[in-house]
Scaffold this motif. Structure first.
Motif, PDB file in Angstrom:
ATOM      1  N   GLY A 143       0.797  -1.216   0.000  1.00 32.80           N
ATOM      2  CA  GLY A 143       0.000   0.000   0.000  1.00 32.80           C
ATOM      3  C   GLY A 143       0.828   1.263   0.000  1.00 32.80           C
ATOM      4  N   ARG A 144       2.027   1.202   0.581  1.00 34.75           N
ATOM      5  CA  ARG A 144       2.822   2.422   0.769  1.00 34.75           C
ATOM      6  C   ARG A 144       3.108   3.146  -0.540  1.00 34.75           C
ATOM      7  NH1 ARG A 144       7.395   2.517   5.204  1.00 34.75           N
ATOM      8  NH2 ARG A 144       5.434   2.101   6.267  1.00 34.75           N
ATOM      9  N   ILE A 145       3.389   2.392  -1.605  1.00 32.84           N
ATOM     10  CA  ILE A 145       3.760   3.054  -2.862  1.00 32.84           C
ATOM     11  C   ILE A 145       2.596   3.867  -3.422  1.00 32.84           C
ATOM     12  CG2 ILE A 145       5.562   1.393  -3.431  1.00 32.84           C
ATOM     13  CD1 ILE A 145       3.601   0.042  -5.351  1.00 32.84           C
ATOM     14  N   TYR A 146       1.371   3.448  -3.149  1.00 29.21           N
ATOM     15  CA  TYR A 146       0.215   4.205  -3.642  1.00 29.21           C
ATOM     16  C   TYR A 146       0.017   5.493  -2.862  1.00 29.21           C
ATOM     17  CZ  TYR A 146      -1.150   0.682  -6.956  1.00 29.21           C
ATOM     18  OH  TYR A 146      -1.166  -0.161  -8.041  1.00 29.21           O
ATOM     19  N   PHE A 147       0.258   5.455  -1.571  1.00 29.35           N
ATOM     20  CA  PHE A 147       0.165   6.675  -0.781  1.00 29.35           C
ATOM     21  C   PHE A 147       1.292   7.638  -1.164  1.00 29.35           C
ATOM     22  CE2 PHE A 147      -2.545   3.897   1.589  1.00 29.35           C
ATOM     23  CZ  PHE A 147      -3.500   4.731   2.146  1.00 29.35           C
ATOM     24  N   GLN A 148       2.484   7.102  -1.409  1.00 31.52           N
ATOM     25  CA  GLN A 148       3.572   7.958  -1.864  1.00 31.52           C
ATOM     26  C   GLN A 148       3.220   8.637  -3.188  1.00 31.52           C
ATOM     27  OE1 GLN A 148       6.914   5.047  -1.769  1.00 31.52           O
ATOM     28  NE2 GLN A 148       7.921   6.579  -0.485  1.00 31.52           N
ATOM     29  N   ALA A 149       2.701   7.854  -4.131  1.00 32.74           N
ATOM     30  CA  ALA A 149       2.353   8.417  -5.435  1.00 32.74           C
ATOM     31  C   ALA A 149       1.268   9.476  -5.306  1.00 32.74           C
ATOM     32  CB  ALA A 149       1.915   7.298  -6.375  1.00 32.74           C
ATOM     33  N   ALA A 150       0.272   9.212  -4.446  1.00 33.55           N
ATOM     34  CA  ALA A 150      -0.821  10.166  -4.265  1.00 33.55           C
ATOM     35  C   ALA A 150      -0.323  11.478  -3.660  1.00 33.55           C
ATOM     36  CB  ALA A 150      -1.907   9.555  -3.388  1.00 33.55           C
ATOM     37  N   LEU A 151       0.680  11.385  -2.802  1.00 33.69           N
ATOM     38  CA  LEU A 151       1.213  12.576  -2.125  1.00 33.69           C
ATOM     39  C   LEU A 151       2.397  13.194  -2.866  1.00 33.69           C
ATOM     40  CD1 LEU A 151       1.076  11.222   1.539  1.00 33.69           C
ATOM     41  CD2 LEU A 151      -0.475  12.888   0.491  1.00 33.69           C
ATOM     42  N   GLY A 152       2.819  12.577  -3.952  1.00 33.98           N
ATOM     43  CA  GLY A 152       3.969  13.103  -4.692  1.00 33.98           C
ATOM     44  C   GLY A 152       5.281  12.907  -3.963  1.00 33.98           C
ATOM     45  N   VAL A 153       5.392  11.809  -3.230  1.00 31.92           N
ATOM     46  CA  VAL A 153       6.603  11.525  -2.452  1.00 31.92           C
ATOM     47  C   VAL A 153       7.428  10.468  -3.187  1.00 31.92           C
ATOM     48  CG1 VAL A 153       7.507  10.623  -0.271  1.00 31.92           C
ATOM     49  CG2 VAL A 153       5.452  12.064  -0.284  1.00 31.92           C
ATOM     50  N   GLY A 154       8.609  10.836  -3.634  1.00 36.89           N
ATOM     51  CA  GLY A 154       9.523   9.865  -4.222  1.00 36.89           C
ATOM     52  C   GLY A 154       9.215   9.467  -5.648  1.00 36.89           C
ATOM     53  N   ASN A 155       8.352  10.211  -6.337  1.00 34.39           N
ATOM     54  CA  ASN A 155       8.004   9.838  -7.716  1.00 34.39           C
ATOM     55  C   ASN A 155       8.251  10.978  -8.710  1.00 34.39           C
ATOM     56  OD1 ASN A 155       5.871  11.432  -6.761  1.00 34.39           O
ATOM     57  ND2 ASN A 155       4.353  10.389  -8.045  1.00 34.39           N
ATOM     58  N   ALA A 156       9.193  11.848  -8.392  1.00 33.67           N
ATOM     59  CA  ALA A 156       9.466  12.997  -9.267  1.00 33.67           C
ATOM     60  C   ALA A 156      10.436  12.622 -10.384  1.00 33.67           C
ATOM     61  CB  ALA A 156      10.048  14.151  -8.453  1.00 33.67           C
ATOM     62  N   VAL A 157      10.266  13.264 -11.538  1.00 30.61           N
ATOM     63  CA  VAL A 157      11.235  13.199 -12.627  1.00 30.61           C
ATOM     64  C   VAL A 157      11.463  14.618 -13.136  1.00 30.61           C
ATOM     65  CG1 VAL A 157      10.494  10.886 -13.336  1.00 30.61           C
ATOM     66  CG2 VAL A 157       9.524  12.890 -14.461  1.00 30.61           C
ATOM     67  N   LYS A 158      12.578  14.825 -13.824  1.00 34.59           N
ATOM     68  CA  LYS A 158      12.854  16.114 -14.464  1.00 34.59           C
ATOM     69  C   LYS A 158      12.311  16.028 -15.890  1.00 34.59           C
ATOM     70  CE  LYS A 158      17.278  15.701 -13.597  1.00 34.59           C
ATOM     71  NZ  LYS A 158      17.273  14.559 -12.657  1.00 34.59           N
ATOM     72  N   PHE A 159      11.178  16.660 -16.129  1.00 36.02           N
ATOM     73  CA  PHE A 159      10.525  16.517 -17.420  1.00 36.02           C
ATOM     74  C   PHE A 159      11.349  17.088 -18.569  1.00 36.02           C
ATOM     75  CE2 PHE A 159       6.803  16.262 -14.544  1.00 36.02           C
ATOM     76  CZ  PHE A 159       6.307  15.039 -14.965  1.00 36.02           C
ATOM     77  N   ASN A 160      12.217  18.029 -18.276  1.00 35.38           N
ATOM     78  CA  ASN A 160      13.059  18.624 -19.330  1.00 35.38           C
ATOM     79  C   ASN A 160      14.471  18.045 -19.340  1.00 35.38           C
ATOM     80  OD1 ASN A 160      13.940  19.722 -16.945  1.00 35.38           O
ATOM     81  ND2 ASN A 160      14.043  21.836 -17.684  1.00 35.38           N
ATOM     82  N   ASN A 161      14.634  16.866 -18.778  1.00 35.43           N
ATOM     83  CA  ASN A 161      15.945  16.233 -18.641  1.00 35.43           C
ATOM     84  C   ASN A 161      16.625  16.082 -20.008  1.00 35.43           C
ATOM     85  OD1 ASN A 161      18.149  14.585 -18.127  1.00 35.43           O
ATOM     86  ND2 ASN A 161      17.030  13.165 -16.818  1.00 35.43           N
ATOM     87  N   PRO A 162      17.761  16.753 -20.229  1.00 32.61           N
ATOM     88  CA  PRO A 162      18.417  16.670 -21.542  1.00 32.61           C
ATOM     89  C   PRO A 162      19.071  15.324 -21.811  1.00 32.61           C
ATOM     90  CG  PRO A 162      19.777  17.924 -20.015  1.00 32.61           C
ATOM     91  CD  PRO A 162      18.477  17.659 -19.306  1.00 32.61           C
ATOM     92  N   LYS A 163      19.215  14.490 -20.791  1.00 33.79           N
ATOM     93  CA  LYS A 163      19.889  13.196 -20.959  1.00 33.79           C
ATOM     94  C   LYS A 163      18.903  12.031 -21.059  1.00 33.79           C
ATOM     95  CE  LYS A 163      24.073  14.683 -18.509  1.00 33.79           C
ATOM     96  NZ  LYS A 163      25.008  14.402 -17.390  1.00 33.79           N
TER      97      LYS A 163
END
Length: 288
Positions: free
Chosen positions: A200-220
């Protein structure tokens, strides 16, 4: 068999899907590649069986690692899940698959479904993989879930102490939000064969924006294909298109395809061959 959402896609998108067993199609794939498939929550590596066999039949190597603490049969995972699964985090998952990638002799093409699609996006953000395909993916931080997706997730998010528990999916949730385009008889058979508990923890993290960030403009970041299913109630087409718009900020190629009349289970429901064939054709054009 699918709709184009990006005018910049190559010309093959406009044509009907080929017969994937046609020798001309098989012969067109000149250079063998390595694919690493990442399954989502609630299922096991068995969810990729037909996909794996299809890709291998075209001469490619396929690696399908399991999630941490999820080795064993469906019956074993249902009856005696590993207690460590309750504390599994998104970072643990991404680190786990990074370890598998670094053991390979060449950078793989990453293909993820559902929560595995989120993992693929995060692995690409780390500079891993030659390319990535995210199928009905979970959204990174910054992409809001649709109201339909929120309703589908309520049984998880309202579960008592769900943050610290191993949760189960009911057949009702599966039939209405996961495989809603399947006939009832196939829904029951698929549920019995594939569905297992999930952290269950991964769903609560995703809902709260914890640990699921990416750099959308990542040049690499390597090329990315996002795939949506028109009848998906878990990762709805509007969410996939929102991911596409965000990821399009990066200089790397970013494409999106939408398959009509498909549910969240489009990797294994009737017509899954069209999805697999489209991925191989996209990879052939965009991965050198």
């Amino acid at each position: 068999a699918f709709q184009q959402r990006n005018p910049g896609l190559p010309s093959w998108v406009h044509a009907p899907l080929v017969d994937t067993m046609d020798p001309l199609f098989i012969g067109a794939i000149i250079m063998a590649k390595t694919f690493l498939l990442v399954h989502g929550a609630w299922v096991t590596t068995d969810s990729w069986t037909r996909f794996r066999e299809f890709i291998e039949a075209q001469g490619h190597d396929v690696v399908v690692p399991s999630w941490p603490y999820m080795m064993g049969s469906v019956e074993e995972l249902r009856n005696s899940p590993d207690s460590r699964l309750s504390s599994l985090t998104i970072k643990d998952l991404v680190d786990h698959f990074e370890e598998h990638i670094r053991l390979l002799s060449e950078a793989p093409i990453l293909v993820g479904h559902s929560f595995g699609g989120l993992i693929v996006q995060m692995l690409l953000d780390r500079g891993l993989g030659r390319a990535g395909v995210a199928i009905d993916a979970g959204p990174p931080r910054g992409v809001l879930p649709s109201l339909r997706a929120i309703r589908s997730a309520l049984p998880i998010l309202l579960a008592w102490r769900g943050w610290s528990r191993i949760l189960s999916m009911s057949f009702k949730s599966f039939s209405t939000t996961f495989a809603n385009t399947l006939p009832l008889s196939q829904q029951r058979e698929t549920f019995d064969r594939h569905i297992v508990p999930a952290p269950g923890r991964i769903y609560f993290q995703a809902a709260l924006g914890v640990g699921n960030a990416v750099k959308f403009n990542n040049p690499k970041r390597a090329p990315l294909l996002l795939i949506a299913a028109a009848e998906d109630r878990t990762s709805t087409p509007s969410m996939v298109r929102a991911m596409y718009r965000r990821h399009s900020r990066a200089p790397a190629r970013t494409d999106v395809l939408e398959f009509p009349s498909r549910s969240h289970w489009l990797i294994a429901e009737p017509g899954w061959e069209d999805v697999a064939a489209a991925i191989l054709k996209w990879a052939e054009v965009n991965v050198k």
